[in-house]
Design an enzyme around this catalytic site. Structure first.
Site, PDB file in Angstrom:
ATOM      1  N   ALA A  61       0.833  -1.199   0.000  1.00 23.10           N
ATOM      2  CA  ALA A  61       0.000   0.000   0.000  1.00 23.10           C
ATOM      3  C   ALA A  61       0.869   1.251   0.000  1.00 23.10           C
ATOM      4  O   ALA A  61       2.082   1.205   0.236  1.00 23.10           O
ATOM      5  CB  ALA A  61      -0.912  -0.001   1.224  1.00 23.10           C
ATOM      6  N   GLY A 106      -0.184  -5.488   0.268  1.00 25.99           N
ATOM      7  CA  GLY A 106      -1.247  -5.500  -0.719  1.00 25.99           C
ATOM      8  C   GLY A 106      -0.842  -6.168  -2.012  1.00 25.99           C
ATOM      9  O   GLY A 106      -1.684  -6.735  -2.719  1.00 25.99           O
ATOM     10  N   GLU A 109      -1.348  -9.747  -1.424  1.00 22.74           N
ATOM     11  CA  GLU A 109      -2.789  -9.989  -1.377  1.00 22.74           C
ATOM     12  C   GLU A 109      -3.400  -9.973  -2.776  1.00 22.74           C
ATOM     13  O   GLU A 109      -4.330 -10.734  -3.069  1.00 22.74           O
ATOM     14  CB  GLU A 109      -3.460  -8.950  -0.484  1.00 22.74           C
ATOM     15  N   GLU A 129       2.599  -6.339   7.263  1.00 19.82           N
ATOM     16  CA  GLU A 129       1.778  -5.333   7.945  1.00 19.82           C
ATOM     17  C   GLU A 129       2.007  -5.297   9.450  1.00 19.82           C
ATOM     18  O   GLU A 129       1.892  -4.235  10.076  1.00 19.82           O
ATOM     19  CB  GLU A 129       0.294  -5.597   7.659  1.00 19.82           C
TER      20      GLU A 129
END
Length: 255
Positions: A61, A106, A109, A129
């Site tokens: 992110a 991300g 993911e 994270e």
């Protein structure tokens, strides 16, 4: 545009294009959702490649963007974040991730949203994270544990460590490791081969597996049974069986 979409040979390539690290800011997330819907709707797209370019898939992110967000702002945004990734996961066509360089947070993911993952031999994947005092928020706690099992997922999520391509292959986090220069070529070839297959049956297979994993075995079998019977109404089923009887197995042409 931070994400581009190109179609060739029935394969749509969703290409992240936000150098240098393809950080997944809000605009990129929203664009991913738009393109996932376009890939879903277009009849000329029969399979999809997720790609970040030759150097990096996506390094996570946009932390600077997230840093200024408070609890209320993230409550509002987190649903849209997850929905963007879910839109990719629910493309009803075969999807392959071509992973180069970093696929972190991300980025990892996003790769988890694919049906199949081909990684460069220099790729590094992870869910870091926890090192920010957070947990994965775009599906990582759910899709990673379903893919590699809960204990392996917890190890990666609890420690935030990166894994190299060879360990990712051992864990089942990726499905194939190839030289970096061949990642996109091999991913496109995987997608192009499936783009020639029976589109409705491929959709049925994907939905039966994905929906079955979210249900008990009896519900999963019911989903499979419904799709199996429904395919007997398709032209592809008729063509495939006729070809088998007249020419032998594996010679039917669907596209």
């Amino acid at each position: 545009m931070t994400v581009n979409f190109e179609v060739a040979e029935g394969v749509g390539t969703i290409r992240l294009d936000r150098p240098p690290m393809n950080a997944l800011d809000i605009a990129t997330q929203d664009r991913l959702r738009e393109l996932a819907q376009e890939a879903t709707d277009r009849d000329d797209v029969r399979a999809v490649v997720l790609y970040g370019g030759e150097k990096v898939f996506a390094a996570g992110a946009d932390i600077k963007e997230m840093q200024v967000m408070d609890h209320v702002a993230m409550v509002k945004r987190s649903r849209a974040l997850q929905e963007a990734f879910t839109a990719v996961a629910r493309i009803p066509k075969p999807v392959v991730a071509a992973i180069t360089g970093y696929a972190l947070g991300g980025g990892c993911e996003l790769a988890l949203c694919a049906d199949y993952r081909i990684a460069a031999d220099n790729a590094k994947l992870g869910q870091p994270e926890i090192l920010l005092g957070l947990i994965p928020g775009a599906g990582g706690t759910q899709r990673l544990s379903r893919l590699v099992g809960p204990s392996r997922a917890k190890d990666l999520i609890f420690t935030g460590r990166m894994v190299k391509a060879d360990e990712a292959l051992t864990l089942g986090l990726v499905d194939r490791v190839v030289p970096a220069a061949e990642v996109y070529e091999q991913a496109h070839a995987w997608a192009a081969r499936l783009a020639q297959g029976p589109a409705v049956a491929l959709r049925a297979a994907k939905e039966a597996v994905d929906q079955g994993l979210e249900a008990d075995i009896d519900t999963g079998l019911a989903i499979e049974r419904t799709w199996f019977a429904a395919l007997f109404a398709t032209e592809d089923r008729e063509r495939g069986m006729r070809s088998f009887v007249e020419e032998g197995p594996g010679k039917a042409k669907f596209a």
